[in-house]
Design a protein around this motif. Structure first.
Motif, PDB file in Angstrom:
ATOM      1  N   LEU A  72       0.827  -1.207   0.000  1.00  0.00           N
ATOM      2  CA  LEU A  72       0.000   0.000   0.000  1.00  0.00           C
ATOM      3  C   LEU A  72       0.860   1.255   0.000  1.00  0.00           C
ATOM      4  N   PRO A  73       0.478   2.254  -0.799  1.00  0.00           N
ATOM      5  CA  PRO A  73       1.237   3.511  -0.832  1.00  0.00           C
ATOM      6  C   PRO A  73       1.113   4.269   0.479  1.00  0.00           C
ATOM      7  N   VAL A  74       2.245   4.792   0.953  1.00  0.00           N
ATOM      8  CA  VAL A  74       2.233   5.570   2.189  1.00  0.00           C
ATOM      9  C   VAL A  74       2.742   6.992   2.001  1.00  0.00           C
ATOM     10  N   LEU A  75       3.501   7.235   0.933  1.00  0.00           N
ATOM     11  CA  LEU A  75       4.066   8.566   0.746  1.00  0.00           C
ATOM     12  C   LEU A  75       4.560   8.726  -0.694  1.00  0.00           C
ATOM     13  N   THR A  76       4.415   9.939  -1.221  1.00  0.00           N
ATOM     14  CA  THR A  76       4.944  10.280  -2.539  1.00  0.00           C
ATOM     15  C   THR A  76       6.072  11.289  -2.349  1.00  0.00           C
ATOM     16  N   LEU A  77       7.170  11.087  -3.075  1.00  0.00           N
ATOM     17  CA  LEU A  77       8.323  11.980  -2.980  1.00  0.00           C
ATOM     18  C   LEU A  77       8.644  12.537  -4.360  1.00  0.00           C
ATOM     19  N   GLU A  78       9.306  13.703  -4.368  1.00  0.00           N
ATOM     20  CA  GLU A  78       9.608  14.372  -5.644  1.00  0.00           C
ATOM     21  C   GLU A  78      11.002  14.982  -5.613  1.00  0.00           C
ATOM     22  N   ALA A  79      11.295  15.788  -6.613  1.00  0.00           N
ATOM     23  CA  ALA A  79      12.632  16.369  -6.778  1.00  0.00           C
ATOM     24  C   ALA A  79      13.151  16.974  -5.479  1.00  0.00           C
ATOM     25  N   GLY A  80      14.395  16.614  -5.145  1.00  0.00           N
ATOM     26  CA  GLY A  80      15.051  17.115  -3.942  1.00  0.00           C
ATOM     27  C   GLY A  80      14.925  16.197  -2.746  1.00  0.00           C
ATOM     28  N   ASP A  81      13.969  15.256  -2.792  1.00  0.00           N
ATOM     29  CA  ASP A  81      13.751  14.350  -1.665  1.00  0.00           C
ATOM     30  C   ASP A  81      14.736  13.181  -1.683  1.00  0.00           C
ATOM     31  N   LEU A  82      14.900  12.571  -0.513  1.00  0.00           N
ATOM     32  CA  LEU A  82      15.785  11.411  -0.323  1.00  0.00           C
ATOM     33  C   LEU A  82      15.008  10.115  -0.394  1.00  0.00           C
ATOM     34  N   VAL A  83      15.637   9.098  -0.919  1.00  0.00           N
ATOM     35  CA  VAL A  83      15.080   7.748  -0.917  1.00  0.00           C
ATOM     36  C   VAL A  83      16.205   6.787  -0.569  1.00  0.00           C
ATOM     37  N   GLY A  84      15.930   5.867   0.331  1.00  0.00           N
ATOM     38  CA  GLY A  84      16.928   4.860   0.692  1.00  0.00           C
ATOM     39  C   GLY A  84      17.851   5.279   1.808  1.00  0.00           C
ATOM     40  N   TRP A  85      17.393   6.174   2.661  1.00  0.00           N
ATOM     41  CA  TRP A  85      18.234   6.696   3.754  1.00  0.00           C
ATOM     42  C   TRP A  85      18.712   5.605   4.700  1.00  0.00           C
ATOM     43  N   SER A  86      17.930   4.544   4.886  1.00  0.00           N
ATOM     44  CA  SER A  86      18.308   3.523   5.870  1.00  0.00           C
ATOM     45  C   SER A  86      19.610   2.821   5.498  1.00  0.00           C
ATOM     46  N   THR A  87      19.954   2.800   4.208  1.00  0.00           N
ATOM     47  CA  THR A  87      21.209   2.174   3.804  1.00  0.00           C
ATOM     48  C   THR A  87      22.423   2.952   4.335  1.00  0.00           C
ATOM     49  N   VAL A  88      22.263   4.266   4.496  1.00  0.00           N
ATOM     50  CA  VAL A  88      23.355   5.078   5.048  1.00  0.00           C
ATOM     51  C   VAL A  88      23.595   4.719   6.511  1.00  0.00           C
ATOM     52  N   LEU A  89      22.515   4.360   7.204  1.00  0.00           N
ATOM     53  CA  LEU A  89      22.601   4.022   8.625  1.00  0.00           C
ATOM     54  C   LEU A  89      22.823   2.531   8.855  1.00  0.00           C
ATOM     55  N   GLN A  90      23.086   1.794   7.784  1.00  0.00           N
ATOM     56  CA  GLN A  90      23.322   0.350   7.835  1.00  0.00           C
ATOM     57  C   GLN A  90      22.184  -0.361   8.550  1.00  0.00           C
ATOM     58  N   GLN A  91      20.962  -0.055   8.148  1.00  0.00           N
ATOM     59  CA  GLN A  91      19.780  -0.648   8.759  1.00  0.00           C
ATOM     60  C   GLN A  91      19.490  -2.056   8.253  1.00  0.00           C
ATOM     61  N   GLY A  92      20.236  -2.515   7.276  1.00  0.00           N
ATOM     62  CA  GLY A  92      20.004  -3.851   6.733  1.00  0.00           C
ATOM     63  C   GLY A  92      19.023  -3.802   5.590  1.00  0.00           C
ATOM     64  N   GLU A  93      17.984  -4.604   5.684  1.00  0.00           N
ATOM     65  CA  GLU A  93      17.007  -4.699   4.613  1.00  0.00           C
ATOM     66  C   GLU A  93      16.188  -3.426   4.485  1.00  0.00           C
ATOM     67  N   MET A  94      15.771  -3.132   3.262  1.00  0.00           N
ATOM     68  CA  MET A  94      14.932  -1.970   3.009  1.00  0.00           C
ATOM     69  C   MET A  94      13.561  -2.211   3.636  1.00  0.00           C
ATOM     70  N   THR A  95      12.970  -1.176   4.174  1.00  0.00           N
ATOM     71  CA  THR A  95      11.718  -1.295   4.908  1.00  0.00           C
ATOM     72  C   THR A  95      10.492  -1.000   4.051  1.00  0.00           C
ATOM     73  N   ALA A  96      10.682  -0.672   2.786  1.00  0.00           N
ATOM     74  CA  ALA A  96       9.570  -0.362   1.887  1.00  0.00           C
ATOM     75  C   ALA A  96       9.986  -0.641   0.449  1.00  0.00           C
ATOM     76  N   THR A  97       8.994  -0.651  -0.415  1.00  0.00           N
ATOM     77  CA  THR A  97       9.217  -0.734  -1.850  1.00  0.00           C
ATOM     78  C   THR A  97       9.007   0.660  -2.419  1.00  0.00           C
ATOM     79  N   VAL A  98       9.890   1.077  -3.311  1.00  0.00           N
ATOM     80  CA  VAL A  98       9.769   2.405  -3.919  1.00  0.00           C
ATOM     81  C   VAL A  98       9.697   2.225  -5.429  1.00  0.00           C
ATOM     82  N   GLY A  99       8.645   2.799  -6.010  1.00  0.00           N
ATOM     83  CA  GLY A  99       8.445   2.720  -7.450  1.00  0.00           C
ATOM     84  C   GLY A  99       8.304   4.097  -8.061  1.00  0.00           C
ATOM     85  N   ALA A 100       8.721   4.220  -9.299  1.00  0.00           N
ATOM     86  CA  ALA A 100       8.615   5.492 -10.016  1.00  0.00           C
ATOM     87  C   ALA A 100       7.175   5.657 -10.522  1.00  0.00           C
TER      88      ALA A 100
END
Length: 167
Positions: A72-100
């Protein structure tokens, strides 16, 4: 794409605007431009991912898997926004699916190299982590507003009126 072109792009993006020229050069050296067509997937929930994305153009949708309801969609992001921040914090697996949602172009910053850069240069590390925190804060507010919209009071209905109706 060469580092000078990437640096120019980084100077234009909300996430990286205002960093010093030297810091932008350092980021450009560990970045690359990446494109996703409308309907394409940036990454999937549960997968390992190696990059932090800063959206240059287009829009993406964050979806989370809910048992018996699907992704289920929870948020829409656009130009200037971050995606995949948890990888910087070494959180392990991604917590969501992100599609264009539409054709999307991102700056992909290698998270491992970004962590090494932040560790080696605490000044840029502070700037980057401060920007990630700001981005997460804005996302938290957006999610809270969604929850209020879903479960909040409706026009003409007050908490007191709801309580009285249940008693």
């Amino acid at each position: 794409m060469e580092a000078n072109q990437l640096q120019k792009i980084l100077m234009e993006l909300r996430f990286t605007a205002g960093l010093s020229e030297g810091d932008q050069q350092k980021l450009a050296a560990i970045s690359r431009l990446k494109e996703f067509p409308a309907g394409g997937t940036l990454f999937t929930e549960g997968s390992e991912h190696k990059d932090l994305y800063v959206i240059r153009s287009g829009r993406v949708e964050i979806c989370m898997t809910i048992p018996a309801r699907g992704c289920l969609p929870v948020l829409t992001l656009e130009a200037g926004d971050l995606v995949g921040w948890s990888t910087v914090l070494q959180q392990g697996e991604m917590t969501a699916t992100v599609g264009a949602i539409e054709d999307t172009e991102v700056i992909a910053i290698n998270a491992e190299e970004l962590r090494a850069l932040c560790e080696a240069d605490h000044d840029i590390g502070y700037q980057i982590m401060q920007r990630i925190a700001k981005s997460l804060s804005q996302r938290l507010v957006a999610c809270r507003l969604q929850v209020l919209d879903m479960y909040g009071e409706h026009p003409g209905q007050t908490h007191h009126a709801q309580k009285g109706a249940a008693e």
